[in-house]
Design a protein around this motif. Sequence first.
Motif, PDB file in Angstrom:
ATOM      1  N   SER A 205      -9.514  12.142 -56.714  1.00 26.71           N
ATOM      2  CA  SER A 205      -8.555  13.244 -56.585  1.00 26.71           C
ATOM      3  C   SER A 205      -8.406  13.693 -55.142  1.00 26.71           C
ATOM      4  CB  SER A 205      -8.991  14.427 -57.462  1.00 26.71           C
ATOM      5  OG  SER A 205     -10.046  15.167 -56.873  1.00 26.71           O
ATOM      6  N   ILE A 206      -9.457  13.580 -54.359  1.00 30.13           N
ATOM      7  CA  ILE A 206      -9.393  13.940 -52.946  1.00 30.13           C
ATOM      8  C   ILE A 206      -8.669  12.852 -52.158  1.00 30.13           C
ATOM      9  CG2 ILE A 206     -10.798  14.299 -50.875  1.00 30.13           C
ATOM     10  CD1 ILE A 206     -12.881  15.641 -52.710  1.00 30.13           C
ATOM     11  N   ALA A 207      -8.922  11.604 -52.498  1.00 30.77           N
ATOM     12  CA  ALA A 207      -8.282  10.486 -51.790  1.00 30.77           C
ATOM     13  C   ALA A 207      -6.811  10.355 -52.150  1.00 30.77           C
ATOM     14  CB  ALA A 207      -9.016   9.189 -52.103  1.00 30.77           C
ATOM     15  N   GLU A 208      -6.473  10.611 -53.421  1.00 27.16           N
ATOM     16  CA  GLU A 208      -5.100  10.435 -53.898  1.00 27.16           C
ATOM     17  C   GLU A 208      -4.692  11.616 -54.771  1.00 27.16           C
ATOM     18  OE1 GLU A 208      -4.068   6.010 -54.619  1.00 27.16           O
ATOM     19  OE2 GLU A 208      -6.098   6.257 -55.424  1.00 27.16           O
ATOM     20  N   PRO A 209      -4.506  12.799 -54.182  1.00 28.76           N
ATOM     21  CA  PRO A 209      -4.220  13.995 -54.978  1.00 28.76           C
ATOM     22  C   PRO A 209      -2.901  13.925 -55.747  1.00 28.76           C
ATOM     23  CG  PRO A 209      -3.931  14.430 -52.632  1.00 28.76           C
ATOM     24  CD  PRO A 209      -4.594  13.097 -52.750  1.00 28.76           C
ATOM     25  N   TYR A 210      -1.887  13.315 -55.139  1.00 30.22           N
ATOM     26  CA  TYR A 210      -0.595  13.212 -55.837  1.00 30.22           C
ATOM     27  C   TYR A 210      -0.728  12.389 -57.112  1.00 30.22           C
ATOM     28  CZ  TYR A 210       4.256  11.924 -56.795  1.00 30.22           C
ATOM     29  OH  TYR A 210       5.461  11.711 -57.410  1.00 30.22           O
TER      30      TYR A 210
ATOM     31  N   SER B 218     -12.022  21.401 -55.963  1.00 28.43           N
ATOM     32  CA  SER B 218     -11.511  20.045 -55.717  1.00 28.43           C
ATOM     33  C   SER B 218     -10.158  19.901 -56.406  1.00 28.43           C
ATOM     34  CB  SER B 218     -12.468  18.990 -56.285  1.00 28.43           C
ATOM     35  OG  SER B 218     -12.493  19.058 -57.705  1.00 28.43           O
ATOM     36  N   PRO B 219      -9.315  18.978 -55.924  1.00 25.23           N
ATOM     37  CA  PRO B 219      -8.061  18.722 -56.633  1.00 25.23           C
ATOM     38  C   PRO B 219      -8.278  18.361 -58.090  1.00 25.23           C
ATOM     39  CG  PRO B 219      -8.030  17.663 -54.480  1.00 25.23           C
ATOM     40  CD  PRO B 219      -9.426  18.180 -54.682  1.00 25.23           C
ATOM     41  N   TYR B 220      -9.337  17.618 -58.372  1.00 20.89           N
ATOM     42  CA  TYR B 220      -9.672  17.256 -59.749  1.00 20.89           C
ATOM     43  C   TYR B 220      -9.807  18.501 -60.624  1.00 20.89           C
ATOM     44  CZ  TYR B 220     -12.639  15.458 -63.567  1.00 20.89           C
ATOM     45  OH  TYR B 220     -13.171  15.147 -64.787  1.00 20.89           O
ATOM     46  N   GLY B 221     -10.572  19.484 -60.147  1.00 14.04           N
ATOM     47  CA  GLY B 221     -10.748  20.713 -60.904  1.00 14.04           C
ATOM     48  C   GLY B 221      -9.459  21.508 -61.022  1.00 14.04           C
ATOM     49  N   PHE B 222      -8.697  21.604 -59.938  1.00 16.46           N
ATOM     50  CA  PHE B 222      -7.422  22.323 -59.977  1.00 16.46           C
ATOM     51  C   PHE B 222      -6.455  21.688 -60.971  1.00 16.46           C
ATOM     52  CE2 PHE B 222      -8.607  24.210 -55.821  1.00 16.46           C
ATOM     53  CZ  PHE B 222      -8.248  25.523 -56.069  1.00 16.46           C
ATOM     54  N   HIS B 223      -6.397  20.364 -60.985  1.00 20.61           N
ATOM     55  CA  HIS B 223      -5.460  19.677 -61.868  1.00 20.61           C
ATOM     56  C   HIS B 223      -5.862  19.829 -63.332  1.00 20.61           C
ATOM     57  CE1 HIS B 223      -4.482  16.908 -58.205  1.00 20.61           C
ATOM     58  NE2 HIS B 223      -4.005  18.122 -58.078  1.00 20.61           N
ATOM     59  N   LYS B 224      -7.158  19.767 -63.607  1.00 21.62           N
ATOM     60  CA  LYS B 224      -7.613  19.986 -64.978  1.00 21.62           C
ATOM     61  C   LYS B 224      -7.331  21.419 -65.420  1.00 21.62           C
ATOM     62  CE  LYS B 224      -9.620  16.035 -66.214  1.00 21.62           C
ATOM     63  NZ  LYS B 224      -9.238  15.261 -67.411  1.00 21.62           N
ATOM     64  N   LEU B 225      -7.521  22.375 -64.515  1.00 23.19           N
ATOM     65  CA  LEU B 225      -7.241  23.772 -64.853  1.00 23.19           C
ATOM     66  C   LEU B 225      -5.748  23.991 -65.082  1.00 23.19           C
ATOM     67  CD1 LEU B 225      -8.344  26.596 -65.285  1.00 23.19           C
ATOM     68  CD2 LEU B 225      -8.113  27.013 -62.820  1.00 23.19           C
ATOM     69  N   ALA B 226      -4.920  23.333 -64.286  1.00 21.82           N
ATOM     70  CA  ALA B 226      -3.471  23.424 -64.504  1.00 21.82           C
ATOM     71  C   ALA B 226      -3.110  22.896 -65.892  1.00 21.82           C
ATOM     72  CB  ALA B 226      -2.729  22.638 -63.419  1.00 21.82           C
ATOM     73  N   SER B 227      -3.747  21.800 -66.286  1.00 20.22           N
ATOM     74  CA  SER B 227      -3.496  21.248 -67.620  1.00 20.22           C
ATOM     75  C   SER B 227      -3.973  22.204 -68.709  1.00 20.22           C
ATOM     76  CB  SER B 227      -4.192  19.886 -67.765  1.00 20.22           C
ATOM     77  OG  SER B 227      -3.610  18.936 -66.914  1.00 20.22           O
ATOM     78  N   GLU B 228      -5.120  22.830 -68.487  1.00 15.06           N
ATOM     79  CA  GLU B 228      -5.598  23.835 -69.445  1.00 15.06           C
ATOM     80  C   GLU B 228      -4.582  24.961 -69.595  1.00 15.06           C
ATOM     81  OE1 GLU B 228      -9.395  25.533 -68.973  1.00 15.06           O
ATOM     82  OE2 GLU B 228     -10.483  23.633 -68.822  1.00 15.06           O
TER      83      GLU B 228
END
Length: 307
Positions: A82-87, A140-150
């Motif tokens: 997620s940090i290497a490829e956030p998009y 991390s972007p990983y956490g932000f993206h999962k939270l957005a999905s939640e």
Amino acid sequence: MIKTVIITGGLGFIGSHIAKEFKQKKYFVIGIGHGYVDEKVLKNYGFDEWYQDSLTIENLKKITRKAHTIVHCAGGSTVGISIAEPYLDYHKTVNSTLELLEFIRLFSPESHLIYLSTAAVYGSKEDLPIEECDTTNPVSPYGFHKLASENICKSYARCFGLKVSIVRLFSIYGQGLKKQLLWEACNKIMKATDKVVFFGTGNETRDWLNVVDVSSLVLKLAVLDHSELQIYNGAFGIRITVKEILYMLRDELGRNEIQIEFNQQYKEGDPQFYLGSIKKGFEVGWSPSLRIDAGLKEYVNWYKTIV
């Protein structure tokens, strides 16, 4: 009548284990995701049908059987990627969840969606048990993206009455896992001649849950009749330091002579402490069964068969 379950990201580490568990419970198991496997392998995984497709409304409409449960395992899987490829991680995680929810709203509103999220939504916390009601603060972007999905799941549950359960997974491991700390550590330790060096101080804590217990939690939630969206921690409820887990792994591998050292460097996106409260799991009749010592022994035995 035989119930049908759809598993997104079904060929992944967690999705494939969940498929087997549902099949053992006599569900009709359908998978959708990337990757081709022949029919014999699919049967071994527990799938009755497989759709080699991206997760879009149009592709989901190809599935003709109505699903009692949809387990959403697809999406980004590691902090590092997620940090290497956030998009790309955003697209895989958030967009796929929105497509799935809109499909359920339009074509399968009776289905129960179980979304596998992550403890990374909590972010950095004190060394205390984390409860589902605690504040979220991803790092991390990983956490932000999962939270957005939640949050999208919450909006569809509240605005359209969809039945949704969210499971925030902590450190998941088990037979078949070929990435992250345990896999990398096994490879390093087996190749080492005298010592191996890992990130951090070794005093970071994690809460490890075997994938068989993830599957049992998902199965438990599949038969519950929640009227409102519910969130559960997928954890064992016991903290263990990274140093301790690596020593245990080294000893199970029979490489006691190898020294384990730490570089004292912080790894971007990794919290210092993680321990999950599993009181809500207890309340619905679930509890984890495979302790880390027994689980590591199984993991190492599996590892030795494939290298």
